[in-house]
Design an enzyme around this catalytic site. Structure first.
Site, mmCIF file in Angstrom:
data_model
loop_
_atom_site.group_PDB
_atom_site.id
_atom_site.type_symbol
_atom_site.label_atom_id
_atom_site.label_comp_id
_atom_site.label_asym_id
_atom_site.label_seq_id
_atom_site.Cartn_x
_atom_site.Cartn_y
_atom_site.Cartn_z
ATOM 1 N N LYS A 39 0.845 -1.201 0.000
ATOM 2 C CA LYS A 39 0.000 0.000 0.000
ATOM 3 C C LYS A 39 0.886 1.260 0.000
ATOM 4 C CE LYS A 39 -4.129 1.754 0.618
ATOM 5 N NZ LYS A 39 -5.412 1.547 0.062
ATOM 6 N N LYS B 249 -3.205 -14.664 -11.564
ATOM 7 C CA LYS B 249 -3.678 -15.399 -10.389
ATOM 8 C C LYS B 249 -5.122 -14.996 -10.060
ATOM 9 C CE LYS B 249 -2.970 -15.780 -5.478
ATOM 10 N NZ LYS B 249 -3.077 -14.895 -4.363
ATOM 11 N N LYS C 283 -9.525 -11.656 -5.803
ATOM 12 C CA LYS C 283 -10.561 -10.639 -5.722
ATOM 13 C C LYS C 283 -10.018 -9.279 -6.150
ATOM 14 C CE LYS C 283 -12.235 -8.242 -2.639
ATOM 15 N NZ LYS C 283 -12.455 -7.522 -1.461
#
Ligand code: TRP
Length: 330
Positions: free
Chosen positions: A114, A201, A204
């Site tokens: 992040k 891959k 989500k």
């Protein structure tokens, strides 16, 4: 003493084929082995890091519980519980946090990723980072250490967290006497990282997933969207670089997989492969899917099972936490 195998799933999205192949399927196999005590839980406090909508968090949590149950997990043999039903985990979370260097958390990959993204976009380093995300690995350590876990089946991305757990436990054990058991991680082999619709891959965060219990017509549509190349039907194709084949082989016997790989080499149209994949998936998941929707419609039944699981888990957590508190002088 039985070995303890423990893993958690975060309720942050619908369970997809990647979750199933990577963690759930092997965990269900382990649950069948009598020498193991398995503990599978819904990491809803971890989910809260991302999900700030009560209805969504609740529904996603039920979804995970129903997934385990629909796939045949026996709650009388395995512990199945919600993390948030075990308040002792949060007490342990605080205790452990006093044995973790801030530097170690700076290096934890979810936070680091992040920060790097923020830096690249030229915004403030910690923008969009809540302390829950920063402390994520400590809570995960509490989940694991509370139950004297031997083995943690996880996806590859979670290995660092299990290593952090070991570090924290060692740090504590060095200060007091041996209190925490050092866990090992267990990952699925390289080959079984499942690709998603776009070939990356299945995750989500890439928006390329196939939900495990998708309805048949939507499942068919998603399968049709899986990327292939533009080779004509008769041209030989390499099964090992095909997303379709990688998913297919997880749901069939070795002989069937071999037959399909021969079809690839002899030339088969992508349309046909997609149709076969649909038939295989629909057959394997049809029964559990029905059970899943039945359970979801009866959250009271799920609650009862989870409360019962929490009761059993707390019977372990309460005395152990007491012991830990005594060690540290509380
Ligand atoms: N971090 C895990 C994931 O995102 C979920 C998790 C929370 C977990 N606590 C755990 C996994 C303890 C294994 C053990 O997949």
């Amino acid at each position: 003493m039985k070995k303890t195998i423990l893993t958690g799933i975060k309720p942050t999205g619908r369970v997809h084929l990647g979750n199933y192949i990577g963690v759930i399927k092997p965990a269900l196999e382990l649950a069948k082995i009598d020498e193991y005590q398995t503990a599978y839980f819904i990491a809803d406090y971890h989910g809260l890091i991302n999900i700030h909508d009560a209805k969504e968090l609740r529904e996603l949590s039920y979804g995970i519980a129903a997934t385990w149950l629909a796939l045949g997990l026996d709650p009388n043999k395995s512990l199945l519980y919600r993390q948030s039903d075990i308040p002792e985990i949060l007490e342990l979370n605080w205790i452990l946090s006093c044995f973790v260097s801030k530097g170690m958390m700076n290096r934890a990959h979810a936070y680091k990723a992040k920060v790097e993204k923020n830096l690249q976009s030229g915004i403030e380093v910690d923008s969009g980072v809540n302390i829950g995300l920063y402390n994520y690995p400590i809570l995960m350590s509490a989940d694991i250490l509370m139950f004297k876990t031997d083995t943690v089946p996880v996806g590859k991305d979670q290995v660092q967290h299990v290593e952090i757990t070991r570090d924290i436990a060692e740090n504590f054990n060095r200060t007091y006497r041996d209190t925490f058991k050092l866990p090992e991680f267990l990952i699925q082999e390289q080959g079984s990282i499942l690709p998603g619709l776009d070939g990356r891959k299945m995750s989500k965060s890439y928006g390329n997933t196939i939900p495990l219990f998708e309805e048949p017509n939507k499942l068919q549509k998603l399968i049709n969207r899986i990327v292939t190349d533009s080779k004509p039907p008769e041209e030989p194709k390499n099964p090992n670089t095909s997303t379709l084949f990688t998913i297919y082989k997880e749901f069939v016997s070795q002989e069937e997989a071999l037959r399909m790989s021969e079809n690839f080499l002899n030339g088969i149209s992508w349309g046909e492969v997609k149709q076969e994949l649909f038939i295989v998936l629909n057959k394997a998941l049809g029964g559990p899917r029905e059970k899943y929707y039945e359970m979801i419609a009866n959250p009271k039944v799920i609650d009862e099972i989870l409360f019962d699981g929490a009761k059993k888990a707390r019977a372990i957590a309460i005395p152990f936490l007491k012991e830990v508190k005594k060690q540290i002088g509380l």
